[in-house]
Scaffold this active site. Structure first.
Site, PDB file in Angstrom:
ATOM      1  N   GLY A 133       0.828  -1.347   0.328  1.00 25.69           N
ATOM      2  CA  GLY A 133       0.148  -0.042  -0.067  1.00 25.69           C
ATOM      3  C   GLY A 133       0.976   1.224  -0.031  1.00 25.69           C
ATOM      4  CG  ASP A 150      -9.478  -1.162   7.649  1.00 22.21           C
ATOM      5  OD1 ASP A 150      -8.734  -1.448   8.819  1.00 22.21           O
ATOM      6  OD2 ASP A 150     -10.549  -1.792   7.661  1.00 22.21           O
TER       7      ASP A 150
END
Length: 262
Positions: A133, A150
């Protein structure tokens, strides 16, 4: 009482009835008609009610949709962390104008999300990318209206997704009126450090929403300050979004706090 069943998975695409390796760290459970995904611990990472698979079962995921109070019509969303795909599915079915890219580092989770949590196949509105990410965010400046983060590993924040550099890059990844949405744990000893880093990256333009006591704390960070009218009309906007998305936004507004009025 309905029977409780837990099944563990190892490898990609294996069926629920297979005997699997519990050491993989990824497992699934079902109880009272709710299927849950666990990653690295017994904590519920994602949950889906089988009777309503596209509904947001967990309160914290409902709270994360609070960005629509400030940016109701995004065109592009970037999500870091797929899990069971609850938010990706909700956006796909309830916000059809949005093109969503989900970044997930673990291909095993992607397989389980698609096989057992009904995450749609890739198309022109949804893409699931296997990548890290932080690296993806850093290489895609000004690409998203909404960036959702998240990312947990064994019940803790992934270090590469909560550093000062990451939050700086997150701001750069947003378009002009973009919003960063971060899921934190209020009981995490470092939670205030994370929030201060977000404030530093976003010049203090931060609001928080406590999903539940001793549970999830949702942070909204704004690349540019919302118009004054956005705050003045927040309750009316919450009523409209509540009707559109069937989420309790009027209740959430009462708990939404600006860290430093801006």
């Amino acid at each position: 009482m309905r029977a409780f069943s837990r099944r563990r998975f190892h490898g990609i695409g294996r069926g629920a009835g297979d005997n699997t390796d519990a050491d993989s760290g990824v497992h699934m459970s079902e109880e009272y008609g709710v299927r849950s995904l666990h990653i690295g611990s017994s904590m519920v990472q994602s949950a889906m009610r089988l009777a309503t698979p596209n509904h947001l079962e967990l309160i914290y995921t409902q709270c994360m949709m609070g960005f629509t109070l400030f940016h109701p019509r995004p065109e592009n969303m970037l999500m870091i962390g797929l899990g069971g795909g609850s938010l990706a599915k909700f956006v796909y079915h309830r916000l059809p104008q949005v093109q969503t890219t989900v970044i997930e580092i673990n291909p095993q989770i992607v397989a389980i999300a698609r096989d057992h949590f009904f995450v749609p196949a890739d198309d022109d509105r949804l893409q699931v990318v296997i990548a890290e990410g932080g690296e993806f965010v850093a290489s895609h400046p000004r690409s998203a209206d909404i960036l959702m983060v998240d990312g947990f590993d064994d019940g803790r924040q992934v270090p590469s997704l909560c550093s000062q550099d990451f939050y700086d890059r997150a701001r750069e990844a947003l378009k002009k009126n973009g919003v960063l949405v971060v899921n934190l744990l209020s009981r995490d000893r470092a939670v205030h450090d994370y929030i201060h880093r977000i404030e530093d990256s976003f010049a203090g333009r931060v609001a928080t929403l406590l999903a539940e006591p001793f549970g999830n704390l949702i942070v909204f960070a704004f690349k540019h300050s919302p118009d004054r009218s956005a705050w003045e009309n927040l309750r009316e906007c919450a009523k409209q979004r509540e009707e559109e998305l069937a989420l309790p936004f009027t209740k959430f507004v009462n708990k939404l706090q600006q860290r430093k009025p801006f």
